[in-house]
Write a protein that holds these residues in place. Sequence first.
Motif, mmCIF file in Angstrom:
data_model
loop_
_atom_site.group_PDB
_atom_site.id
_atom_site.type_symbol
_atom_site.label_atom_id
_atom_site.label_comp_id
_atom_site.label_asym_id
_atom_site.label_seq_id
_atom_site.Cartn_x
_atom_site.Cartn_y
_atom_site.Cartn_z
ATOM 1 N N SER A 14 0.657 -1.245 -0.161
ATOM 2 C CA SER A 14 -0.126 0.028 -0.053
ATOM 3 C C SER A 14 0.863 1.380 -0.013
ATOM 4 C CB SER A 14 -0.780 -0.065 1.050
ATOM 5 O OG SER A 14 -0.218 0.338 2.383
ATOM 6 N N LYS A 15 2.155 1.080 0.141
ATOM 7 C CA LYS A 15 2.823 2.235 0.434
ATOM 8 C C LYS A 15 3.910 2.305 -0.747
ATOM 9 C CE LYS A 15 2.881 2.148 5.376
ATOM 10 N NZ LYS A 15 3.825 1.910 6.733
ATOM 11 N N SER A 16 3.871 1.377 -1.655
ATOM 12 C CA SER A 16 4.826 1.227 -2.782
ATOM 13 C C SER A 16 4.033 1.554 -4.314
ATOM 14 C CB SER A 16 5.512 -0.108 -3.041
ATOM 15 O OG SER A 16 4.541 -1.165 -3.256
ATOM 16 N N GLU A 17 4.723 1.463 -5.222
ATOM 17 C CA GLU A 17 4.494 1.587 -6.439
ATOM 18 C C GLU A 17 4.906 0.315 -7.183
ATOM 19 O OE1 GLU A 17 4.833 5.236 -8.293
ATOM 20 O OE2 GLU A 17 3.590 6.219 -6.861
ATOM 21 N N ALA A 18 4.766 -0.909 -6.704
ATOM 22 C CA ALA A 18 5.375 -1.866 -7.330
ATOM 23 C C ALA A 18 5.071 -2.171 -8.717
ATOM 24 C CB ALA A 18 4.888 -3.304 -6.543
ATOM 25 N N ALA A 19 5.854 -2.912 -9.547
ATOM 26 C CA ALA A 19 5.534 -3.147 -10.974
ATOM 27 C C ALA A 19 4.676 -4.201 -11.230
ATOM 28 C CB ALA A 19 6.950 -3.190 -11.670
ATOM 29 N N GLU A 20 4.735 -5.219 -10.249
ATOM 30 C CA GLU A 20 3.711 -6.545 -10.395
ATOM 31 C C GLU A 20 2.207 -5.778 -9.988
ATOM 32 O OE1 GLU A 20 6.922 -8.432 -7.904
ATOM 33 O OE2 GLU A 20 6.326 -6.469 -7.787
ATOM 34 N N THR A 21 1.277 -6.604 -10.727
ATOM 35 C CA THR A 21 0.035 -6.529 -10.408
ATOM 36 C C THR A 21 -0.330 -7.729 -9.690
ATOM 37 O OG1 THR A 21 -0.718 -5.174 -12.267
ATOM 38 C CG2 THR A 21 -2.328 -6.435 -11.467
ATOM 39 N N ARG A 22 -0.255 -8.752 -10.323
ATOM 40 C CA ARG A 22 -0.501 -9.879 -9.543
ATOM 41 C C ARG A 22 0.567 -10.439 -8.687
ATOM 42 N NH1 ARG A 22 -3.729 -10.557 -14.455
ATOM 43 N NH2 ARG A 22 -5.807 -11.392 -14.086
ATOM 44 N N ILE A 23 0.683 -10.912 -7.600
ATOM 45 C CA ILE A 23 1.611 -11.230 -6.447
ATOM 46 C C ILE A 23 1.501 -12.433 -6.133
ATOM 47 C CG2 ILE A 23 2.765 -10.315 -4.523
ATOM 48 C CD1 ILE A 23 2.384 -8.188 -6.521
ATOM 49 N N THR A 24 2.438 -13.399 -6.500
ATOM 50 C CA THR A 24 2.567 -14.860 -6.380
ATOM 51 C C THR A 24 2.861 -14.993 -4.863
ATOM 52 O OG1 THR A 24 4.898 -15.269 -6.824
ATOM 53 C CG2 THR A 24 3.262 -15.384 -8.656
ATOM 54 N N SER A 25 2.655 -16.319 -4.422
ATOM 55 C CA SER A 25 2.883 -16.637 -3.036
ATOM 56 C C SER A 25 4.372 -16.420 -2.713
ATOM 57 C CB SER A 25 2.573 -18.183 -2.471
ATOM 58 O OG SER A 25 2.060 -18.352 -1.341
ATOM 59 N N GLU A 26 5.095 -16.735 -3.415
ATOM 60 C CA GLU A 26 6.573 -16.519 -2.970
ATOM 61 C C GLU A 26 7.175 -15.164 -2.919
ATOM 62 O OE1 GLU A 26 9.598 -19.440 -4.904
ATOM 63 O OE2 GLU A 26 7.851 -19.851 -6.316
ATOM 64 N N ARG A 27 6.326 -14.446 -3.891
ATOM 65 C CA ARG A 27 6.552 -13.090 -3.933
ATOM 66 C C ARG A 27 6.199 -12.290 -2.760
ATOM 67 N NH1 ARG A 27 9.624 -9.102 -4.047
ATOM 68 N NH2 ARG A 27 9.230 -7.148 -5.522
ATOM 69 N N ILE A 28 4.883 -12.637 -2.151
ATOM 70 C CA ILE A 28 4.076 -12.344 -1.029
ATOM 71 C C ILE A 28 5.308 -12.246 0.090
ATOM 72 C CG2 ILE A 28 2.593 -12.559 0.563
ATOM 73 C CD1 ILE A 28 0.756 -13.600 -1.638
ATOM 74 N N LYS A 29 6.026 -13.530 0.169
ATOM 75 C CA LYS A 29 6.846 -13.834 1.113
ATOM 76 C C LYS A 29 7.979 -12.711 1.412
ATOM 77 C CE LYS A 29 5.578 -18.474 1.599
ATOM 78 N NZ LYS A 29 5.950 -19.924 1.848
ATOM 79 N N GLU A 30 8.606 -12.403 -0.045
ATOM 80 C CA GLU A 30 9.597 -11.582 -0.197
ATOM 81 C C GLU A 30 9.422 -10.507 0.098
ATOM 82 O OE1 GLU A 30 10.618 -11.995 -4.340
ATOM 83 O OE2 GLU A 30 11.541 -13.946 -4.237
ATOM 84 N N ILE A 31 7.972 -9.854 -0.288
ATOM 85 C CA ILE A 31 7.611 -8.415 0.306
ATOM 86 C C ILE A 31 7.632 -8.303 1.620
ATOM 87 C CG2 ILE A 31 5.714 -6.682 -0.224
ATOM 88 C CD1 ILE A 31 5.411 -8.002 -2.924
ATOM 89 N N ALA A 32 6.834 -9.317 2.094
ATOM 90 C CA ALA A 32 6.796 -9.304 3.747
ATOM 91 C C ALA A 32 8.008 -9.074 4.240
ATOM 92 C CB ALA A 32 5.830 -10.294 3.987
ATOM 93 N N ASN A 33 9.165 -9.982 3.914
ATOM 94 C CA ASN A 33 10.369 -9.933 4.456
ATOM 95 C C ASN A 33 11.117 -8.901 4.264
ATOM 96 O OD1 ASN A 33 9.660 -12.426 5.868
ATOM 97 N ND2 ASN A 33 10.724 -13.495 4.127
ATOM 98 N N GLY A 34 10.761 -7.988 3.333
ATOM 99 C CA GLY A 34 11.410 -6.589 3.125
ATOM 100 C C GLY A 34 12.485 -6.741 2.320
#
Length: 216
Positions: A196-216
């Motif tokens: 919510s605070k970013s402007e990520a390039a992705e639209t669909r966020i896979t499960s693996e990518r969710i973990k990466e984003i959460a871990n910073g």
Amino acid sequence: MSKTAILLGATGLTGGILLDFLLKDDTFNQVKLFSRSPVVHKDPKIEEHLVDMFNLEEHSDSFTGDVVFCCIGTTQANTPDKETYRKIDHGIPVTAAKLAKENGIDTFVVISAMGADVKSSVFYNRTKGEMERDVLSKGIPNTYVLQPSLIGGDRDEKRTGERMAQFFMGTFGFLIPKKYKIIQPETIAKAMQRLSKSEAAETRITSERIKEIANG
């Protein structure tokens, strides 16, 4: 500048965890909750709207803010009637996206599921795929669709199939490819908060990518 968040599904597992994160986040000075039943939290940031979620459009005037988090979802076990199931898993998120677009909200973060596909022969996957398609069609600039694998954690309601799957994946996790591994609700909530605070390039966020984003 402080922001207002709109949260749908705060009484659910992931939504409740996300609410905790938002209440502790100085970025947000107000959290508007739209749901059928009240939450147990008492916090000056919270503005509760107890509404018929199937008639969310009737509350357009209150549906204002900076970001929408949609954690709405059910299961086939809890909602065996397909029409009702679709109204929850498709109708509510799509209506929320419509209101967000109309009210100039430029960030929309929604939980979908791995396997979502409009062409799927599986009703659950097809419904999620149609939800994704119709949410994205609203053209909200920063739209993030999270596609987690099986979500872990303890729920109050009985979900025997999910519990069995969690046990199997926990016991034989070393045999399971990364993208299918259980993901914890805290991980999903943290990723939603950060997206919510970013402007990520992705639209669909896979499960693996969710973990990466959460871990910073």
